[in-house]
Scaffold this active site. Structure first.
Site, PDB file in Angstrom:
ATOM      1  N   LYS A 279      33.261  43.200  35.680  1.00 31.33           N
ATOM      2  CA  LYS A 279      33.043  43.075  37.312  1.00 31.33           C
ATOM      3  C   LYS A 279      31.746  43.023  37.691  1.00 31.33           C
ATOM      4  CE  LYS A 279      37.612  45.397  38.260  1.00 31.33           C
ATOM      5  NZ  LYS A 279      38.127  46.630  39.064  1.00 31.33           N
TER       6      LYS A 279
ATOM      7  N   LYS B 263      48.764  33.615  32.971  1.00 32.18           N
ATOM      8  CA  LYS B 263      49.817  34.566  33.312  1.00 32.18           C
ATOM      9  C   LYS B 263      49.585  34.697  34.815  1.00 32.18           C
ATOM     10  CE  LYS B 263      50.602  39.471  32.922  1.00 32.18           C
ATOM     11  NZ  LYS B 263      49.777  40.628  32.461  1.00 32.18           N
TER      12      LYS B 263
ATOM     13  N   LYS C   8      47.052  37.382  40.459  1.00 27.72           N
ATOM     14  CA  LYS C   8      46.521  37.488  42.048  1.00 27.72           C
ATOM     15  C   LYS C   8      45.089  36.810  42.313  1.00 27.72           C
ATOM     16  CE  LYS C   8      47.709  42.374  42.778  1.00 27.72           C
ATOM     17  NZ  LYS C   8      47.281  43.488  43.267  1.00 27.72           N
TER      18      LYS C   8
END
Ligand code: TRP
Length: 328
Positions: free
Chosen positions: A113, A195, A198
């Site tokens: 991140k 997959k 979002k």
């Protein structure tokens, strides 16, 4: 026999899509008689990345409303907002003081991140896994459903609990990872090698549960397939396989029957039929969601009740932890 207590945390970022629904939410709904489920909308985790305050508030209620619309039943399960219970950050602080920088520095999601967003590497992002450990351990959860990306975080929570119990006294139940039942692995409609997620923002990537029937139809019609002409379950034909899989899940028909049904039909007809099945399956969810949202204050009230129900558990655990470390 006592039911196992299962804790799940869900971030209120992005909209719930078909992959979330079939891969996770539907399992939760179906497991409500088997487990004592605690569902927590983890808005405090969400602020580890930059959020627009108004949008965050909106998304928090939206997610809660979606979970209720999908069938989370407050008579059987608990649903609440993380920030409503002050013991989460309070317990995280006690853990902070008992965990080394070295151990925290091994968290791979923090590294990912912070590389992705180098402008906002804040202390909360570093501390994210400790708050997550507090979420779980406060409720003495027996199990936590975890996907691949959260395994390391759950392992940390287990280590924190074991160490605390050893060093200060028996305070926390050690939570077990629960591998989600296999079944639905829904792929992106535009790129079936990945997959459904979002964070892909292609306009035809994901079906969101609140998409209108027209949007759903449009996305399915544009779904990536191939240039062959038989409609059969073949894993190697990823786009087609994904659509067939979705059709199979919603119709509960067996594969032979489905292949027979589509024999001699073209992709155009096939895609329309898949879209129709999905539209009908999502319609009651969307309608229920709209009804819940139109009743002013309803979702807030449900969440308040949820928090009131679980708060005593959190308070009792935190009180014990405080005593063990000498804070009272
Ligand atoms: N980190 C989890 C995720 O991104 C969300 C989460 C926060 C969570 N607290 C939790 C999940 C506790 C399970 C249990 O998916």
């Amino acid at each position: 026999m006592e039911k196992k207590r299962v804790f799940s945390g869900i971030q209120p970022t992005g909209q719930i899509h078909l992959g979330n629904y079939l891969g996770a939410v539907k399992n939760w709904v179906d497991s409500q008689d088997e487990y004592e489920n605690i569902f927590c909308v983890v808005n405090s985790h969400a602020i580890t990345t930059t959020q627009n305050p108004k949008e965050l508030r909106e998304k928090t209620y939206e997610l809660a409303g979606m979970l209720l619309a999908c069938g989370i039943d407050m008579k059987k399960s608990n649903l609440f907002i993380q920030s409503e219970i002050d013991e989460h950050p309070a317990l995280a602080w006690v853990f902070d003081c008992n965990i080394s920088m070295g151990e925290m520095s091994r968290m791979t999601q923090f590294k990912d991140k912070s590389l992705k967003n180098p402008k906002n590497v804040n202390v909360g992002l570093f501390n994210y896994p400790v708050l997550m450990a507090a979420d779980i351990l406060l409720y003495q959860a027996d199990g936590v459903p975890v996907g691949e990306d959260q395994k390391q975080h759950l392992e940390l929570a287990r280590n924190i609990a074991q160490r605390f119990n050893r060093d200060f006294g028996e305070c926390f139940k050690i939570p077990e990872p629960m591998i989600p039942k296999i079944g639905a692995r829904v792929m992106g409609l535009d790129e079936p090698a990945n997959k459904m997620s979002k964070s892909f923002n292609g306009a035809n990537h994901a079906i969101f549960l609140l998409d209108t029937p027209d949007e759903i139809m449009r996305k399915f019609k544009k779904a990536t397939t191939d240039s062959q002409n038989s409609i059969v379950f073949d894993q190697k034909r990823a786009g087609l396989y994904n659509l067939l899989n979705i059709y199979e899940i919603f119709t509960h028909k067996d594969r032979r029957k489905i292949e027979d049904e589509f024999e001699g039909k073209g992709y155009g007809v096939f895609k329309t039929m898949v879209a129709e099945v999905v539209i009908e399956a999502l319609r009651p969810i969307r309608e229920k969601y709209e009804k819940l949202r139109s009743q002013k204050g309803y979702i807030e009230e449900v969440l308040n009740e949820g928090a009131n129900k679980v708060r005593p558990i959190a308070k009792a655990t935190y009180k014990k932890a405080k005593e063990f470390v000498g804070l009272v």
